[in-house]
Design an enzyme around this catalytic site. Structure first.
Site, PDB file in Angstrom:
ATOM      1  N   ASP A 418     -20.591 -28.565  -8.453  1.00 14.15           N
ATOM      2  CA  ASP A 418     -19.524 -27.684  -8.906  1.00 14.15           C
ATOM      3  C   ASP A 418     -18.213 -28.460  -8.822  1.00 14.15           C
ATOM      4  O   ASP A 418     -18.141 -29.520  -8.188  1.00 14.15           O
ATOM      5  CB  ASP A 418     -19.491 -26.439  -8.016  1.00 14.15           C
ATOM      6  CG  ASP A 418     -18.411 -25.465  -8.431  1.00 14.15           C
ATOM      7  OD1 ASP A 418     -18.185 -25.319  -9.642  1.00 14.15           O
ATOM      8  OD2 ASP A 418     -17.785 -24.869  -7.545  1.00 14.15           O
ATOM      9  N   LYS A 419     -17.171 -27.954  -9.450  1.00 13.85           N
ATOM     10  CA  LYS A 419     -15.878 -28.643  -9.414  1.00 13.85           C
ATOM     11  C   LYS A 419     -14.921 -27.983  -8.417  1.00 13.85           C
ATOM     12  O   LYS A 419     -14.577 -28.553  -7.398  1.00 13.85           O
ATOM     13  CB  LYS A 419     -15.232 -28.668 -10.804  1.00 13.85           C
ATOM     14  CG  LYS A 419     -13.887 -29.389 -10.835  1.00 13.85           C
ATOM     15  CD  LYS A 419     -13.198 -29.240 -12.156  1.00 13.85           C
ATOM     16  CE  LYS A 419     -12.623 -27.847 -12.341  1.00 13.85           C
ATOM     17  NZ  LYS A 419     -11.483 -27.554 -11.450  1.00 13.85           N
ATOM     18  N   PHE A 558      -0.035 -19.079 -25.275  1.00 15.26           N
ATOM     19  CA  PHE A 558      -0.959 -20.214 -25.141  1.00 15.26           C
ATOM     20  C   PHE A 558      -2.360 -19.790 -25.559  1.00 15.26           C
ATOM     21  O   PHE A 558      -2.788 -18.668 -25.311  1.00 15.26           O
ATOM     22  CB  PHE A 558      -0.976 -20.684 -23.690  1.00 15.26           C
ATOM     23  CG  PHE A 558      -2.034 -21.710 -23.385  1.00 15.26           C
ATOM     24  CD1 PHE A 558      -1.761 -23.060 -23.511  1.00 15.26           C
ATOM     25  CD2 PHE A 558      -3.301 -21.323 -22.986  1.00 15.26           C
ATOM     26  CE1 PHE A 558      -2.733 -24.005 -23.235  1.00 15.26           C
ATOM     27  CE2 PHE A 558      -4.274 -22.258 -22.711  1.00 15.26           C
ATOM     28  CZ  PHE A 558      -3.988 -23.600 -22.835  1.00 15.26           C
ATOM     29  N   LYS A 581       6.051 -26.291 -24.146  1.00 13.65           N
ATOM     30  CA  LYS A 581       5.306 -27.217 -23.308  1.00 13.65           C
ATOM     31  C   LYS A 581       3.843 -27.163 -23.731  1.00 13.65           C
ATOM     32  O   LYS A 581       3.333 -26.106 -24.110  1.00 13.65           O
ATOM     33  CB  LYS A 581       5.437 -26.872 -21.823  1.00 13.65           C
ATOM     34  CG  LYS A 581       4.785 -25.561 -21.404  1.00 13.65           C
ATOM     35  CD  LYS A 581       4.987 -25.279 -19.928  1.00 13.65           C
ATOM     36  CE  LYS A 581       4.319 -23.949 -19.538  1.00 13.65           C
ATOM     37  NZ  LYS A 581       4.588 -23.587 -18.139  1.00 13.65           N
ATOM     38  N   ASP A 697     -14.892 -24.067 -15.417  1.00 15.00           N
ATOM     39  CA  ASP A 697     -13.522 -24.320 -15.835  1.00 15.00           C
ATOM     40  C   ASP A 697     -13.487 -24.816 -17.280  1.00 15.00           C
ATOM     41  O   ASP A 697     -14.502 -25.208 -17.849  1.00 15.00           O
ATOM     42  CB  ASP A 697     -12.882 -25.351 -14.906  1.00 15.00           C
ATOM     43  CG  ASP A 697     -11.399 -25.078 -14.713  1.00 15.00           C
ATOM     44  OD1 ASP A 697     -10.803 -24.456 -15.612  1.00 15.00           O
ATOM     45  OD2 ASP A 697     -10.849 -25.492 -13.686  1.00 15.00           O
ATOM     46  N   ARG A 833     -17.319 -24.649 -18.875  1.00 13.60           N
ATOM     47  CA  ARG A 833     -17.471 -23.245 -19.242  1.00 13.60           C
ATOM     48  C   ARG A 833     -18.929 -22.793 -19.189  1.00 13.60           C
ATOM     49  O   ARG A 833     -19.417 -22.109 -20.079  1.00 13.60           O
ATOM     50  CB  ARG A 833     -16.898 -23.005 -20.641  1.00 13.60           C
ATOM     51  CG  ARG A 833     -15.381 -23.085 -20.728  1.00 13.60           C
ATOM     52  CD  ARG A 833     -14.734 -22.003 -19.890  1.00 13.60           C
ATOM     53  NE  ARG A 833     -13.284 -21.957 -20.044  1.00 13.60           N
ATOM     54  CZ  ARG A 833     -12.465 -21.309 -19.230  1.00 13.60           C
ATOM     55  NH1 ARG A 833     -12.968 -20.675 -18.191  1.00 13.60           N
ATOM     56  NH2 ARG A 833     -11.174 -21.295 -19.422  1.00 13.60           N
ATOM     57  N   ASP A 859     -19.954 -24.421  -3.578  1.00 14.41           N
ATOM     58  CA  ASP A 859     -19.330 -23.698  -2.472  1.00 14.41           C
ATOM     59  C   ASP A 859     -19.191 -22.213  -2.716  1.00 14.41           C
ATOM     60  O   ASP A 859     -18.724 -21.488  -1.829  1.00 14.41           O
ATOM     61  CB  ASP A 859     -17.935 -24.280  -2.189  1.00 14.41           C
ATOM     62  CG  ASP A 859     -16.956 -23.969  -3.302  1.00 14.41           C
ATOM     63  OD1 ASP A 859     -17.366 -23.983  -4.481  1.00 14.41           O
ATOM     64  OD2 ASP A 859     -15.773 -23.718  -3.008  1.00 14.41           O
ATOM     65  N   ASN A 862     -21.200 -18.383  -7.370  1.00 13.32           N
ATOM     66  CA  ASN A 862     -21.595 -18.804  -8.718  1.00 13.32           C
ATOM     67  C   ASN A 862     -22.468 -20.051  -8.703  1.00 13.32           C
ATOM     68  O   ASN A 862     -23.031 -20.426  -9.734  1.00 13.32           O
ATOM     69  CB  ASN A 862     -20.353 -19.060  -9.581  1.00 13.32           C
ATOM     70  CG  ASN A 862     -19.454 -20.129  -8.992  1.00 13.32           C
ATOM     71  OD1 ASN A 862     -19.167 -20.115  -7.804  1.00 13.32           O
ATOM     72  ND2 ASN A 862     -19.004 -21.056  -9.798  1.00 13.32           N
ATOM     73  N   ASP A 863     -22.605 -20.697  -7.555  1.00  9.90           N
ATOM     74  CA  ASP A 863     -23.437 -21.901  -7.444  1.00  9.90           C
ATOM     75  C   ASP A 863     -24.798 -21.610  -6.817  1.00  9.90           C
ATOM     76  O   ASP A 863     -25.614 -22.525  -6.691  1.00  9.90           O
ATOM     77  CB  ASP A 863     -22.718 -22.962  -6.602  1.00  9.90           C
ATOM     78  CG  ASP A 863     -21.360 -23.311  -7.157  1.00  9.90           C
ATOM     79  OD1 ASP A 863     -21.260 -23.526  -8.377  1.00  9.90           O
ATOM     80  OD2 ASP A 863     -20.383 -23.360  -6.384  1.00  9.90           O
TER      81      ASP A 863
END
Length: 1352
Positions: A418-419, A558, A581, A697, A833, A859, A862-863
């Site tokens: 995972d990130k 955005f 930006k 993400d 995603r 952690d 979702n993992d």
């Protein structure tokens, strides 16, 4: 109320894939009904109506057993082990007195012990699962029942109930948001348990139900929801609310999912749509699986082979018995009659067969499995006790939550990570910026002391005290009133969707929808441009101490396509300005042509920031006249009111106004990695472990983190992006990527001299859409259609990035092979995603197609499905709860501990288990096969060579403790060397230390030993006599001689096999040998004969036998014949074909010989004056890479301008902590192997990798990449030795070179306490002789002191 029948048809595309997944068993939830649920109907406040559909209740169960099912289910699982079934069969045979030569007690006690130990361990693991389930199921929730709010346990909540939630409460089930205490029915949630993201997300109720804020009104609400059936789509919900003869569309924005936490919202009410196992969180949780190691599976196969071998030996001896009884035995019937039940030689042979099966069963004694469990338990305790894996910050130690997978840690080939929370801390900090061509925030020289952190409080009383910045030149630029700097921070203070809450005077709390925006607004705040508050039409700031209110004219929101956001404001003087930006790739295209020079300088700065792994944004502005504003405002109003293609029309109006902007500069934000993440990933990559990041993400953020943690580098040959939305486009992109890899691989391998350089497009990042364009360049040298096996021989640094919707197509049955072949040819893979279930599917895909050992680390909740699916699951005990830890096999607090878990504990566990098994099979075949040879000399009568007490005690007392000590404490090289030489890990991946070939070698050695132990004493003693002239050829003398020789031979053999001697090893090896003599003399003593005359018949046999010199000569001769060939073979193997571990041991000896002070200093390992700064890891490639990443979502701009998210009061967000992550240390050196599958048989294939405890090491050059780039200086070049000319001369040269290179890193060497060479005195003499030769011929290298420790 009528419901149209055609409504459910729009859910068919979702229902049909769901049915297929249920058939495959992927959704983890059990169907409650015989037929698949096609739609769900839920009526509020009507339990009777809802119960007729038999919807699942809200009770969850992740455990495997209960009190009733534990014993049968656990025994069924244990008897899936072939060995347990084998011993049960032997136990039944031993209960038959006609064929049993041994007591049944010798089998049932060990079998019961093994089953009991395993059952207790499984029960303990499941107890913690029950405890976790009970903790969740017994949480309290307020349920509206008959107009009154009542406290109910979560497990008692039903579908159709209305629940009241309060701030910071977990959502109990999947709810339809009905009303909220916030204006316009808004509420804020955190979804870390679902997707790992900790930033806020907003949900909104249907407007008609938001009016039902009163408890009495909600009690009378009887609306009916018709929606999709339970599924695992976290970002999708489709349904319709029918109430008062009207229908209202429901989307995912109206749903609160189980696992979310309510934030900054006082209260809200929700209607339960899905409960318990039907919730999306549980649909994404995989089922608990029974995990076995590859060694366990191999042992099951070997036990079957051994049983077949046992049957063959039994058949041979039974045939011999039949022939002997017919031809010879009939002559002895007068005093050797058959048993009453035996009436012919065939039946005698039949009984003899089963008798020999029982006698020879010790080729696989049950003590093997008892010993395996004890060894695994010891390895688990070593992990728990490892102080190097203890995190003092959170006071958390590493924990081995299972004892069955330790050796599997030494065979991992794929890591799925995972990130958020695993690789990163999810803390953003404003790190650097570029303003008008001037860069600020440059890091200090690593050789100089760190500058003092800036104190903003004297300059700005509203500054955030937690904000960290070190470059005082930027602050001075603000103070002197530089116009560009003021515009820069004014933009940051205005162009955002942040909400501000002022709890007290000057105490501001920002509520940011993304941590990026929070970091940017906080930076502007500290530099004097403080965002104070906003309304739907104004933004109030404090600029350099003066309050300023801007009129907010428009927010150009955005989204992932625009990759930018803008605001149009009017300042108090009446001037209108657009501030923008966004990503440099889209914003630089929209600048005014006069900005070309500034754009070039800023682009250089952006590239430098991206190379440092920072998340970048470009900033620009445009002054607008009143006429321009009025014209654009009218076109914007028309587009906003359009009934068709509204989004496209709005995008066109945004595009029109965002042109001819003036560049202000760029920002660089650091998404703080956990400590040691880049180093850990680099070291694991050197160990030939492929790392895949599976994250929920967005793509830009994940790719940026990939560069930050050095999974992706600018030195990579190419990074491919798969972003197709259809099966055809995804297939085409995968095929194009494979063709491109083969072309570039051929170019690297020799096509350059033939003019094929034109095929190479350079380094950098390529979008999947651009692959067709790349094909034009490939036409210059078109490759032939590549065969599929070419993908296994790809040479090059490639990476693959794929998003969630493309991955969904790639995981389909007809696409998975193409996806696997493409992804596995890459060094790094990033999946963006992805849903929790997709994570598990990716893991299962690799397990299915690559047959490789996988490890998943995460952690959050979702993992969990990924952790359960992998061979090994690792949980990070972080800030997202303990669900991942509870589902894991191992847990610790920092990702960096993974390298020690695998390279030290995993490698040692695999090594120890392999050595243990090899020796165990050897000693038992040597012990058992003596009975086979004796059968030819005893009339095949099933007579044993040894007495029954020796047979019973051989595996329990005489040989059990030494092999246990070796299996628990042994190590080939110290832990520090395991980290320095990651290539030492490869034998486990290639399964070199224990496989079918090694097994046959072990049993061949055991059979050879048994032949020697039987025939040498038989030949010597047959004609030998005592000193009195009496013959020695009697049964007891032969039995004592053979048994004594056996114990001595196997003791000497384990002494040769032991590579790490401790006090325990000495006590166990020599103590067991002494124990044998003590017990043997006791069993043949007169005392026991007097007490048990019927049990001990041969009084004094041992004493009289061992007093004969010829017996000791026989024992010495047998031992020599058994051991000398082994010594000779190992001597030649080390001399002619050393393995990498032999090389490292040699280096260890040479280093210990050279422990003398040296005059050379640390500067010898530093860069020369002309080298590149330490701040850069890799060479800057020919192409530029954007560091753009922005964790933001579309929709907040419209909420702000509508005023729907304006609120009277709210609870404060936790302030963003700012911790400085450790920088990358360029300490990795390695020589790239010719082929990734080549076994590490020579030292030249590997060079030392970094160590976390090393004080200093030579850094990488600018052209070197720790993730696989070319190495500019090989070990041979460092020491001046020439490359090896042949396989025979390579070891000595490589050894000398390795030692010299290692001496340049470590002068202190290793503590010799207990560490020894595994081949005993002979091998040590060889290595010391070669060490002296190398020491006299090789030049000395500068050395750096380093301390290492011996563990365990």
């Amino acid at each position: 109320m009528t419901i149209p029948a055609e409504i459910p048809e729009k859910w068919f595309p979702l229902v049909l894939p769901l049915k297929r997944k249920k058939q495959k068993g992927l959704n983890g939830a059990k169907s409650k009904k015989k037929g698949a649920e096609e739609e769900r109907r839920v009526r509020a406040n009507d339990r009777e109506y809802n119960e007729k559909f038999q919807y699942a209740r809200n009770c969850i169960m992740t455990s495997k057993y209960n009190i009733v099912t534990f014993l049968p289910v656990n025994l069924f699982e244990q008897f899936q082990e072939v060995a347990n079934t084998y011993f049960l069969f032997l136990l039944i045979l031993q209960l038959i007195p006609q064929i049993s030569s041994l007591s049944w007690f010798t089998t049932i006690v060990p079998l019961a012990l093994v089953l009991s130990i395993t059952a207790v361990k499984d029960a303990t693991d499941d107890y913690f699962r029950h405890k976790s389930d009970n903790q969740v199921n017994n949480r309290q929730s307020q349920v509206l029942i008959r107009g009154l709010l009542q406290n109910e346990k979560w497990m008692n909540v039903r579908v159709g109930d209305i629940i009241k939630l309060e701030n910071k409460q977990f959502v109990a089930a999947d709810l339809l948001l009905l009303s909220s205490s916030e204006p316009h029915g808004l509420c804020y949630i955190e979804t870390a348990e679902l997707d790992g993201e900790t930033n806020m997300k907003v949900r909104q109720s249907v407007s008609v139900t938001n009016e039902l804020a009163d408890q009495n009104n909600l009690a009378s609400f009887d609306g009916e929801v018709v929606c999709e059936p339970p599924n695992n789509k976290l970002d999708r919900f489709c349904g319709t609310l029918y109430w008062r003869d009207k229908k209202y569309t429901l989307t995912n924005q109206n749903m609160l999912l189980r696992g979310c936490v309510l934030r900054n919202t006082e209260t809200c009410y929700g209607l339960v749509i899905f409960a318990g196992p039907d919730t999306k969180l549980m649909q994404n949780s995989g089922s608990t699986k029974f995990k076995r190691t590859s060694i366990d599976r191999l042992m099951n196969t070997l036990v079957l082979w051994i049983f077949g071998f046992l049957v063959c030996m039994g058949v041979i001896l039974a045939v011999g018995n039949a022939v002997w009884e017919r031809e010879v035995g009939s002559l002895f019937q007068s005093y050797l009659p058959w048993d009453p039940s035996v009436d012919n030689f065939l039946f005698s042979a039949f009984l003899s067969f089963w008798s020999y099966v029982i006698i020879l069963n010790t080729v696989v004694p049950i003590s093997l499995y008892v010993s395996v469990e004890v060894i695994r338990l010891g390895h688990s305790y070593f992990i728990n006790w490892d102080q190097e894996m203890f995190c003092s910050q959170c006071n958390t130690a590493a924990e081995a939550r299972t004892t069955t997978l330790n050796e599997e840690l030494g065979q991992v080939e794929y890591i799925f990570s995972d990130k958020t929370g695993t690789l990163t801390q999810n803390i953003m900090s404003f790190n650097k910026c570029s303003i008008n061509g001037q860069t600020y925030g440059e890091g200090p020289d690593p050789l100089e002391p760190r500058p003092k952190r800036l104190d903003f409080s004297p300059f700005n009383p509203l500054a955030d005290p937690d904000f960290c910045f070190y470059d005082d030149t930027l602050l001075e630029s603000v103070k002197v009133g530089d116009a560009h700097t003021h515009k820069f921070f004014r933009l940051l203070a205005l162009c955002h969707t942040v909400m501000s809450e002022e709890k007290s005077e000057g105490e501001l709390v920002y509520k940011a929808q993304s941590p990026d925006e929070g970091a940017l607004v906080t930076a502007a705040r500290n530099f004097g441009f403080v965002f104070r508050s906003r309304t739907p039409g104004t933004i109030t700031t404090t600029e350099m101490g003066q309050p300023v209110t801007y009129t907010l004219l428009a927010i150009l929101d955005f989204n992932n396509i625009r990759k930018r956001m803008s605001v149009i404001v009017r300042n108090p003087e009446g001037r209108i300005c657009l501030y923008c930006k966004g990503a440099d790739t889209v914003l630089l295209e929209r600048l005014h042509p006069c900005d070309q020079e500034l754009m070039n300088v800023t682009s250089d700065h952006l590239h430098e920031y991206a190379a440092d792994g920072l998340r970048t944004l470009a900033l620009a502005y445009r002054d607008l006249s009143e006429d321009e504003w009025e014209a654009w405002s009218e076109s914007h109003r028309c587009a906003d009111k359009a009934t068709s293609c509204r989004e496209d029309r709005l995008a066109a109006t945004y595009e029109h106004i965002e042109q001819d902007m003036m560049l202000l500069g760029a920002t660089a934000i650091e998404d703080k990695l956990q400590e040691g993440v880049p180093e850990t990933i680099a070291v694991l990559s050197l160990a030939n472990i492929k790392i895949w990041v599976l994250t929920g993400d967005k793509q830009e953020t994940a790719v940026n983190i990939g560069y930050s943690c050095k999974m992706l580098t600018d030195d990579m040959t190419e990074v491919f992006t798969i972003s197709g939305n259809t099966v055809h486009s995804v297939r085409q992109e995968l095929r194009t990527a494979r063709e491109r890899m083969i072309v570039l691989s051929r170019t690297r391998e020799g096509g350059k001299e033939e003019g094929t350089e034109g095929c190479f497009m350079g380094n950098g990042f390529r979008e999947g859409e651009g692959m067709a364009g790349a094909g034009a360049k490939q036409l210059q040298c078109p490759p032939p259609p590549p065969p599929s096996n070419l993908m296994d021989n790809i040479s090059g640094e490639f990476a693959l990035v794929i998003n969630g919707h493309s991955l969904a197509h790639a995981l389909e049955a007809d696409m998975e092979t193409e996806f696997v072949s493409t992804a596995c040819a890459c060094k790094a893979v990033i999946c963006c995603r992805v849903t929790p279930l997709q994570k598990a599917q990716v893991v299962e895909l690799i397990k299915k197609h690559k047959k490789a050992v996988t490890l998943a680390i995460g952690d959050g909740a979702n993992d969990v499905s990924m952790i359960k699916s992998a061979h090994i699951g690792v949980g990070i005990s972080g800030q997202e709860g303990i669900q991942a830890v509870l589902a894991s096999d191992y847990s610790f607090s920092q990702f960096r501990f993974l390298q020690r878990l695998l390279l030290v504990h995993g490698r040692w566990s695999y090594l120890r288990m392999c050595r243990f098994l090899c020796y165990f099979f050897y000693k038992n075949f040597a012990f058992t096969m003596v009975h086979f040879w004796f059968g030819f000399f005893c009339g095949f009568s099933a007579q044993t060579v040894y007495d029954q007490y020796f047979i019973t005690l051989y595996n329990i007392v005489y040989t059990s403790l030494p092999v246990l000590a070796m299996g628990i404490f042994d190590q080939d090289v110290p832990d520090q060397r395991s980290l320095e030489y990651p290539k030492l890990y490869e034998p486990g991946q290639l399964n070199l230390l224990f496989n079918k070939r090694e097994f046959f070698i072990c049993i061949a050695q055991g059979i050879y030993t048994s032949v020697v132990l039987f025939f040498v004493p038989c030949a010597v003693l047959s004609d030998a006599t005592q000193s009195t002239g009496e013959p020695l050829a009697d049964y007891q003398t032969f039995a004592v001689t053979t048994a004594t020789a056996l114990v001595i031979v196997v003791s000497v053999q384990i002494a040769l096999d032991t590579g790490f001697w401790t006090v325990i090893n000495h006590v166990f090896v020599w103590g067991s040998l002494g124990c044998y003599f003590c017990i043997m003399f006791a069993l043949h003593s007169q005392t026991l004969f007097l007490i048990f005359p019927n049990q001990f018949h041969f009084v004094g046999s041992a004493q009289s036998t061992l007093l004969q010199p010829v017996v000791w000569l026989t024992i010495a001769l047998a031992t020599t014949i058994c051991i000398v060939p082994v010594l000779a073979f190992r001597f030649l193997k080390v001399d002619l074909k050393p393995q990498l571990s032999d090389t490292v041991r040699y280096t260890q000896l040479v280093r210990q010989k050279k422990r003398k002070p040296m005059d050379c200093s640390v500067e010898g390992g530093r860069r020369g004056p002309g080298s590149v700064s330490d701040g850069r890891l890799g060479a800057r490639g020919g192409s530029r890479r954007s560091g753009y990443a922005f964790a933001h979502q579309e929709g907040f701009g419209e909420l702000i301008t509508s005023g729907k998210n304006m609120r009277l009061s709210s609870l404060a967000l936790a302030s963003f902590a700012s911790r400085h992550s450790s920088s990358w240390i360029d300490t990795l050196r390695r020589k790239k192997p010719a082929h990734v599958h080549t076994p590490p048989s020579a030292s030249g294939e590997s060079s030392p990798a970094p160590s976390c405890v090393s004080g200093s090491a030579p850094p990488l050059s600018n052209s070197s990449s720790a993730l696989g780039g070319s190495q500019d200086t090989t070990i041979e070049e460092e020491t001046g030795s020439a490359p090896a000319q042949s396989a025979q001369t390579a070891p000595a040269q490589s050894l000398a070179a390795s030692e010299a290179a290692a001496a340049g890193r470590s002068h202190g060497g290793d503590s010799p306490g207990g560490w020894s060479i595994s081949l005993g005195a002979v091998q040590e003499a060889l290595l010391r002789w070669r060490a002296r030769a190398a020491a006299s011929n090789s030049p000395r290298s500068p050395s750096v002191p380093m301390e290492t420790r011996q563990h365990e």
